[in-house]
Design a protein around this motif. Sequence first.
Motif, short mmCIF file in Angstrom:
data_model
loop_
_atom_site.label_atom_id
_atom_site.label_comp_id
_atom_site.label_asym_id
_atom_site.label_seq_id
_atom_site.Cartn_x
_atom_site.Cartn_y
_atom_site.Cartn_z
N ARG A 201 6.84 -13.45 6.52
CA ARG A 201 6.15 -14.66 6.12
C ARG A 201 6.80 -15.91 6.72
O ARG A 201 6.11 -16.83 7.16
CB ARG A 201 6.16 -14.74 4.58
N GLU A 214 -4.02 -17.04 5.76
CA GLU A 214 -3.65 -15.66 5.41
C GLU A 214 -4.84 -14.72 5.52
O GLU A 214 -4.68 -13.54 5.82
CB GLU A 214 -3.05 -15.63 4.00
N GLU A 224 5.98 -7.74 2.64
CA GLU A 224 5.73 -9.05 3.21
C GLU A 224 5.82 -8.99 4.72
O GLU A 224 6.63 -9.68 5.33
CB GLU A 224 6.73 -10.07 2.65
#
Length: 416
Positions: A201, A214, A224
């Motif tokens: 991220r 996203e 993640e």
Amino acid sequence: MIDLKLLQKDFDGMSAKLIRKGVDLALLEKLKEKSEELKVAKINFETLQALQNSMSKEFGIYKREGKDIGELKAKVDANKIEITKVLDIQREKNQELESMAMAIPNVPDDSVPDGEDENDNVELKKVLTPKEFSYTPKEHWELAEENGWIDFERGVKLATSRFSVSFGMGAKLERALINFMLNFNSDRGFEEVSVPALVNRTALEGTGQLPKFEDDLYKMDGQELFLIPTAEVPVTNLYQDEILSANELPKKMTAYTSCFRKEAGAAGRDTRGMIRQHQFHKVELVALSKPEQSEEIFNEMVSCASDILTALELPHRIVNLCTGDLGFSAAYTTDIEVWLPGQNQYREISSISNTREFQARRAKIRYKDGKKNIMVHTLNGSSLAVGRTLVAIMENYQNEDGTIDIPEVLKPYLGM
RNA sequence: GGACGAGUGGGUGAGCGGUUGAAACCACAUCCCUGCUAAGGAUGCGUAUGGGUAACUGUACCGAGAGUUCGAAUCUCUCCUCGUCCA
């Protein structure tokens, strides 16, 4: 990320520019207000903390000297309660500000023309003249299937729509193009790097894909980690949270990766053929530079991409993107559009952007200039999208009988 | 998957719960000396942010987060990463 200090200092100037980019003035006003609130909250906290620190030091002295600490401790305890309150406020303000600021796009350069969408982009120049066909040229999907180069149905079978499979000469050409492009870029001084196709991220926030987009990213289940939508993400973030020395700059890199996009907003567009796929190959250019170098490097990158097309003898044009078509992170962007005779139009094949210090501020990429640390400028551009180049070759090099000639510069890569 | 160890400034690497934002060394910057394919000396040098024209100064940060404490790089917990050993 938006420069909040500059926003405070020159609100009118900056907001005027961002409004051109479609940012709501009310939002900017709120942002300014929030950052002032945060400042107050910080001062409140720091004042109390300073008091706490000095009392703690006294505490040590008292103890050493054997003095009574009862009264001091009472004061310190009371102050501590205040600090927790004030700190909570500060944290909350900070988080509010951060999430707002991360969603504001880059300030467009003054040279970016106003406009709604790609129709308002401004053509800068044309390179090579499209050849005349004495017959109606076919579109690439027809040629691809006739020659057995690309199988669209089997791509769908293996994955889902917007996936395809290349066979034989189609697959070989892709490989040849990747190698040709990487070598071309290396010769122009871009160092080749090979990077992960999955990133976290932080990396995506650094380059601006997150938190806002996203929906267009493939995310690993329960982790993640995201599939990269472009090599720009891993390559730019290579130097995330680093302070480079001035003599390392400019850093010019090139990388080949597969790219993965959900194409969430593109329902119904380019559903046929391999113009818009969920997975595609791309050779990317990325540069980190000193601010005063970035304009020149930008031009180098545009030439690099354009010259590849010229070497492939593919007619193309260079276009300056308008505000409405400009990406989130870019200060300005030049697109290169290749001529597709089958579609009878120019189509984007490369997009080159200077983000100035927008990404550097997010990703904390700085360089040391004497005593000061300065944000680098980051630039990125495709050179080129491999699938679309293959499309362009098919359509431009087609013969009336449906066969396709091979560009001269690629022959060495094909053992021809 | 299990066991142990480690994560400190651009780098290497010290660091007893209290003038430690952090020794030392390297790198780097400026100056001096010297004069030549190099060496020596002096000084400075973490990041971010606030205040101040400035000198200077407040605050935070020693993998991340939480906790204990008047006070944490130093103690506790969780997580992450790296290393070594085992399955």
